[in-house]
Structure formats: structure tokens, C-alpha cells
Design an enzyme around this catalytic site. Structure first.
Site, PDB file in Angstrom:
ATOM      1  CE  LYS A 196      42.288 -11.946 -49.239  1.00 35.64           C
ATOM      2  NZ  LYS A 196      42.304 -10.484 -49.100  1.00 35.64           N
ATOM      3  CG  ASN A 197      39.424 -10.287 -46.209  1.00 35.88           C
ATOM      4  OD1 ASN A 197      40.536 -10.232 -46.734  1.00 35.88           O
ATOM      5  ND2 ASN A 197      38.305 -10.030 -46.870  1.00 35.88           N
ATOM      6  CB  CYS A 253      42.597  -1.433 -55.874  1.00 34.07           C
ATOM      7  SG  CYS A 253      41.000  -1.934 -55.272  1.00 34.07           S
ATOM      8  NE  ARG A 266      39.119  -1.485 -51.536  1.00 25.53           N
ATOM      9  CZ  ARG A 266      39.476  -2.746 -51.374  1.00 25.53           C
ATOM     10  NH1 ARG A 266      39.999  -3.428 -52.358  1.00 25.53           N
ATOM     11  NH2 ARG A 266      39.299  -3.337 -50.217  1.00 25.53           N
ATOM     12  CG  ASP A 291      35.154  -9.694 -50.431  1.00 28.42           C
ATOM     13  OD1 ASP A 291      35.169  -8.711 -51.204  1.00 28.42           O
ATOM     14  OD2 ASP A 291      35.883  -9.769 -49.424  1.00 28.42           O
ATOM     15  NE  ARG A 320      45.997  -9.784 -53.489  1.00 30.14           N
ATOM     16  CZ  ARG A 320      45.568  -8.545 -53.425  1.00 30.14           C
ATOM     17  NH1 ARG A 320      45.273  -7.908 -54.534  1.00 30.14           N
ATOM     18  NH2 ARG A 320      45.438  -7.925 -52.286  1.00 30.14           N
TER      19      ARG A 320
HETATM   20  C1  UD1 Z   1      37.451  -5.276 -46.566  1.00 22.09           C
HETATM   21  C2  UD1 Z   1      37.884  -6.601 -47.156  1.00 22.09           C
HETATM   22  C3  UD1 Z   1      37.417  -6.723 -48.602  1.00 22.09           C
HETATM   23  C4  UD1 Z   1      35.905  -6.508 -48.672  1.00 22.09           C
HETATM   24  C5  UD1 Z   1      35.521  -5.200 -47.981  1.00 22.09           C
HETATM   25  C6  UD1 Z   1      34.005  -5.006 -47.898  1.00 22.09           C
HETATM   26  C7  UD1 Z   1      39.935  -7.029 -45.961  1.00 22.09           C
HETATM   27  C8  UD1 Z   1      41.422  -7.145 -45.986  1.00 22.09           C
HETATM   28  N1  UD1 Z   1      39.334  -6.688 -47.094  1.00 22.09           N
HETATM   29  O1  UD1 Z   1      38.087  -4.263 -47.321  1.00 22.09           O
HETATM   30  O2  UD1 Z   1      37.747  -8.013 -49.079  1.00 22.09           O
HETATM   31  O3  UD1 Z   1      35.517  -6.440 -50.027  1.00 22.09           O
HETATM   32  O4  UD1 Z   1      36.028  -5.170 -46.637  1.00 22.09           O
HETATM   33  O5  UD1 Z   1      33.416  -6.054 -47.212  1.00 22.09           O
HETATM   34  O6  UD1 Z   1      39.312  -7.280 -44.942  1.00 22.09           O
HETATM   35  N2  UD1 Z   1      35.452   3.487 -47.542  1.00 22.09           N
HETATM   36  C9  UD1 Z   1      35.508   4.860 -47.466  1.00 22.09           C
HETATM   37  N3  UD1 Z   1      36.451   5.441 -46.647  1.00 22.09           N
HETATM   38  C10 UD1 Z   1      37.313   4.684 -45.908  1.00 22.09           C
HETATM   39  C11 UD1 Z   1      37.242   3.289 -45.978  1.00 22.09           C
HETATM   40  C12 UD1 Z   1      36.282   2.714 -46.801  1.00 22.09           C
HETATM   41  O7  UD1 Z   1      34.748   5.568 -48.124  1.00 22.09           O
HETATM   42  O8  UD1 Z   1      38.145   5.264 -45.181  1.00 22.09           O
HETATM   43  C13 UD1 Z   1      34.452   2.861 -48.416  1.00 22.09           C
HETATM   44  C14 UD1 Z   1      35.071   1.953 -49.480  1.00 22.09           C
HETATM   45  O9  UD1 Z   1      35.489   2.681 -50.619  1.00 22.09           O
HETATM   46  C15 UD1 Z   1      33.938   1.017 -49.765  1.00 22.09           C
HETATM   47  C16 UD1 Z   1      33.264   0.862 -48.411  1.00 22.09           C
HETATM   48  O10 UD1 Z   1      33.681   1.980 -47.637  1.00 22.09           O
HETATM   49  O11 UD1 Z   1      33.020   1.603 -50.648  1.00 22.09           O
HETATM   50  C17 UD1 Z   1      33.602  -0.391 -47.648  1.00 22.09           C
HETATM   51  O12 UD1 Z   1      34.997  -0.545 -47.612  1.00 22.09           O
HETATM   52  P1  UD1 Z   1      35.740  -1.258 -46.398  1.00 22.09           P
HETATM   53  O13 UD1 Z   1      34.749  -1.996 -45.579  1.00 22.09           O
HETATM   54  O14 UD1 Z   1      36.621  -0.278 -45.719  1.00 22.09           O
HETATM   55  O15 UD1 Z   1      36.642  -2.300 -47.151  1.00 22.09           O
HETATM   56  P2  UD1 Z   1      38.104  -2.768 -46.768  1.00 22.09           P
HETATM   57  O16 UD1 Z   1      38.292  -2.785 -45.301  1.00 22.09           O
HETATM   58  O17 UD1 Z   1      39.105  -2.031 -47.606  1.00 22.09           O
END
Ligand code: UD1
Length: 421
Positions: A22-23, A116, A121, A307, A399
């Protein structure tokens, strides 16, 4: 709302086909916005989140054709570059349209996803990366308003202060069409990011360093269509590996490679699980009573994935000895703990760490979960428990787990979906 009823203590034996991730599928779908040609994805799982992103793409004007296991997307023209709140709030990953839209059309208006269940996030890293490429970004009325300068985005040096999967993907897609050279440092190494980089390359992007923490991207004027097979879902595979192990069973996970597990493979082996690559498949087994408590810390890839943290905790509730689990990625990812405790688990929470002491018996109960992976941890606990467990709010599982009931039943689990009233 539907629920799932599991009667525990059946040993899982058999084969489980692993779906496409999915991701990986979500960013690959967003990449269709980068070209006027058709992007075809195969090995696509049938999941609610994929359906949500199809709606986002369609309202932008993308033509989407689906058939079992495949999606064809054509973004010949994009009359609408706004991703509205009512779709983005259903799935945060909708923010992945931001990079492609601004790179190809010079502007995008995307709803801020909001918090969420597992944490706040933020999206600051996505915005920082696009700003380095020259985007002008304003936030207002709950929306991100992004505009490229006259002549489009230009290459730049993006250094991520923290690993973010989504921000890496947005940066990579935008840089592929930016003028000149972009360097991205500390890019996420998750297999889903690498899958995106490979697909972009097949679409004509010029990316050097794929698989390393530093990518150099030479922007091109246009990308073309491609056909790409989505990488296997390592989180789904890991979930079923632990489901089999907790029952003292053995399963053949079809179509998944061990390197996708990263440190996960080491941790599972230390916990007493036998993992063996057999051609394109992985065989998993664990003799009853052989699970051992091991400590685990979540980390970006190749570290242990956040995850799979909830599922690993469910596994450890039945291990011999204790396990210290530390979550470092999300601040609120222990919502499965009270539900596991209701099933008899012995878990002590202290800040970002959880001490799990294995118990002899878990008991079936009525439980409910607040997010996708927490729900799958309850499935694992239920498979190991004495008696019946009813898991409510199944839409979370829909999901991210394709045909979960069918895949588990085929291996002898006593599991059924109960339609809601
Ligand atoms: C993706 C995955 C999710 C997984 C996560 C971490 C998808 C669709 N989802 O989510 O299932 O749990 O990676 O492996 O691929 N952060 C910031 N600023 C930002 C973006 C992120 O501070 O602009 C922080 C987040 O709050 C979190 C960390 O960085 O603490 C990692 O998040 P991120 O890798 O961005 O997760 P997602 O891409 O949202």
C-alpha cells in the site's frame, strides 16, 4: 460497522500470497500526475486507501482505469489542482499530490492533513523541500497554497534534518521535473521510496544514487509513461510472519524478499522465529513455546519499522521472558496497549517504552482499535488467545490488509467477518 470474530489457538499452516505494498502504491499513483502519458501499475492491492487516492486523482482530472491487480492512470490535462479537505482528511498520504502538481503545473492547493490517532504528524519537511526548489508556499484557511516561480521549479540542495518517507517522496517527484540538478541528502531508505525512484527512472527521470542516503537528480523537461510492478508489502508480510509464529505454526509467504525486512528479520530470528528464503518466497516457522522476549526499538529503514511495532508487541505478550519495546517515530503509537491488556497481556508503559512480560494465556475479548496497525496487533493476539475475540472497527484493517479473512482462513485460522447492523 463490520467486525471480525476470531476463535483462537488454531495453528496456522499453509501459504499466504503477499500483496503489493500500500505504502508504495500511493506515491506511485501520485507520480501519474507527472506525465501526460499513461502510467500502469501492476501488483496493486485492493484496499480502501487506494480507492481514496483514486478519488483524489479523478477530481484533479486524471483518467483512472482499474482491473484486478492493476491501475492505469492518465493525467493528460489537469483542470483542477486543488486537493480538498474532505478527501485529504480521509487519508494523509493525499499530500503526495503536492510535489507532482507543483512540478508539472506550477501550482497546487492541498488541504493540510491535520493530526491523526498516532501523532501530530506535521508536514513541515514536505514544504521545506519544495521551498528549496523555489516554491512559494502560503498556509491559509487550512490549505497549503504552493506556487512555482515563472519558468518552474529549479534544482537545489535539500538536506533533511530528520528522515521522512512522505517528504522524501514529494521531494523526489518534484525534483524529477525541476530545472537543473537537485541533491537530496538523508533521504528515506524505505523500500517504498526506492520503488518510487525506480518507477520514476522508468518514466525517464535521471536519478543517481538510488538506495543510498544521497540522491542526485538531473531534472528533465517531461516524463513519459511506464509500466511498473509494485514492490511486495513488507508490513503485511511481517504481520503474517508474526501471526504464524504466535500460533506455533509455519507458513510460506509468497512473493516477498528478505531484504525488505531490514532489521526486522534479525529481531524476528532472535525472538525464536525461523525465516528461510525459498526462491521468491520466505518460509516462516516457530515451534510452540519457542518464542523468546527480545528488546526492540523502531527506527527508519533498515531499522525495525514502526508499522510493525504493535504486531511485535502482540507477539511478545506470549514470549518467554520480557521484552522492552521503544517507539521512536510516532509519539502516540501505543493505543493497542489497553486493548491487549484486556486480553490478559502484561504490559507496562513508561513514556515511549513498553515493558512486555510474556504470559502463558491470553483470553478472547471484545476489543476495538483506533488505527490500522493497532488493529492487526489485535488480530495476532486473538489468534493466540483462548476463546473468541471480536475486533470492532474493521474499516481500519480494510485500509491496509487485502483479503485478510481469506488469507488467514486458508491457513486454518478460525476467522469470520460479521456484517454490521
Ligand atoms: C509513512 C508511512 C507510514 C509509516 C511512516 C514511518 C505511507 C503512506 N505511510 O508515513 O505507514 O508509519 O512512513 O515509517 O508511506 N515528520 C515531521 N515533519 C514532516 C514529516 C514527518 O516532523 O514534514 C515526522 C513525523 O511526525 C514522524 C516522522 O517524521 O514522527 C516520520 O514520518 P514520515 O516518515 O514522514 O511518515 P509518513 O510519510 O507520513
Amino acid at each position: 460497522m463490520d467486525s471480525i470474530r476470531i476463535t483462537g489457538a488454531a495453528v496456522l499452516e499453509g501459504e499466504i500470497p503477499v500483496s503489493g505494498a500500500k505504502n508504495a502504491t500511493l506515491p506511485l499513483m501520485a507520480a501519474s500526475l507527472l506525465t501526460a502519458d499513461t502510467l500502469e501499475l501492476t501488483n496493486v492491492p485492493r484496499l480502501r486507501d487506494i480507492g481514496t487516492l483514486i478519488k483524489v486523482l479523478e477530481q484533479h482530472g486524471v483518467t483512472v482505469e482499474t482491473e484486478t491487480g492493476a491501475i492505469r492512470m492518465t493525467a493528460r490535462d489537469i483542470p483542477n489542482t486543488t486537493a480538498p479537505y474532505d478527501l485529504v482528511r480521509q487519508m494523509r498520504a493525499s499530500i503526495l499530490v503536492l510535489g507532482p502538481l507543483i512540478a508539472r503545473y506550477g501550482n497546487a492547493v492541498v488541504s493540510l492533513p491535520g493530526g491523526c490517532a498516532i501523532g501530530s504528524r506535521p508536514v513541515d519537511l514536505h514544504l521545506m523541500a519544495l521551498e528549496v526548489l523555489g516554491a512559494k508556499i502560503d498556509l491559509g484557511r487550512g490549505y497549503i497554497h504552493a506556487r512555482a516561480p515563472e519558468g518552474g521549479l529549479t534544482g537545489g540542495k535539500i538536506i533533511f534534518p530528520k528522515v521522512s518517507v512522505g517528504a522524501s517522496e514529494n521531494a523526489l517527484m518534484a525534483a524529477s521535473l525541476a530545472r537543473g540538478t537537485t541533491i537530496i541528502e538523508n533521504i528515506a531508505l524505505e523500500p517504498e521510496v526506492i520503488d518510487l525512484a525506480n518507477c520514476l527512472t522508468a518514466m525517464g527521470a535521471r536519478i543517481a544514487g538510488i538506495g543510498s542516503e544521497r540522491l542526485v537528480i538531473e531534472g528533465v523537461d517531461a516524463l513519459h509513461g511506464a509500466t511498473h510492478s509494485v514492490v511486495a508489502d513488507r508490513i503485511e508480510a511481517g504481520t503474517y510472519a508474526m501471526a504464524a509464529a504466535v500460533t506455533g505454526g509455519s507458513v510460506l509467504l509468497r512473493n516477498v524478499r528478505e531484504d525488505l525486512f531490514g532489521a526486522g528479520a534479525t529481531v524476528l530470528r532472535k525472538a525464536g522465529i525461523t525465516m528461510e528464503e525459498r526462491g521468491a518466497d520466505i518460509h516462516i516457522s516457530c515451534a510452540a513455546g519457542e518464542l523468546t522476549g527480545v528488546d526492540m526499538i523502531t527506527d527508519p529503514f533498515p531499522g525495525f519499522p514502526t508499522d510493525l511495532q504493535a504486531q511485535f508487541m502482540a507477539l511478545m505478550t506470549k514470549a518467554r521472558g520480557a521484552s522492552m519495546i521503544t517507539e521512536t517515530i510516532f509519539e502516540n503509537r501505543y493505543m493497542h496497549v489497553p486493548e491487549l491488556r484486556r486480553m490478559g497481556a502484561n504490559i507496562n508503559l513508561n513514556g515511549s517504552s513498553a515493558l512486555v512480560r510474556g504470559v502463558d494465556t491470553l483470553y478472547g475479548a471484545e476489543v476495538m482499535a483506533t488505527d490500522l496497525r493497532a488493529s492487526s496487533s489485535l488480530v495476532i493476539a486473538a489468534l493466540a488467545a483462548d476463546g473468541d475475540t471480536t475486533i470492532n472497527r474493521v474499516y481500519h484493517l480494510d485500509r491496509g490488509y487485502e483479503r485478510l479473512v481469506e488469507k488467514l482462513s486458508a491457513c486454518g485460522a478460525r476467522v469470520e467477518r460479521i456484517p454490521g447492523q
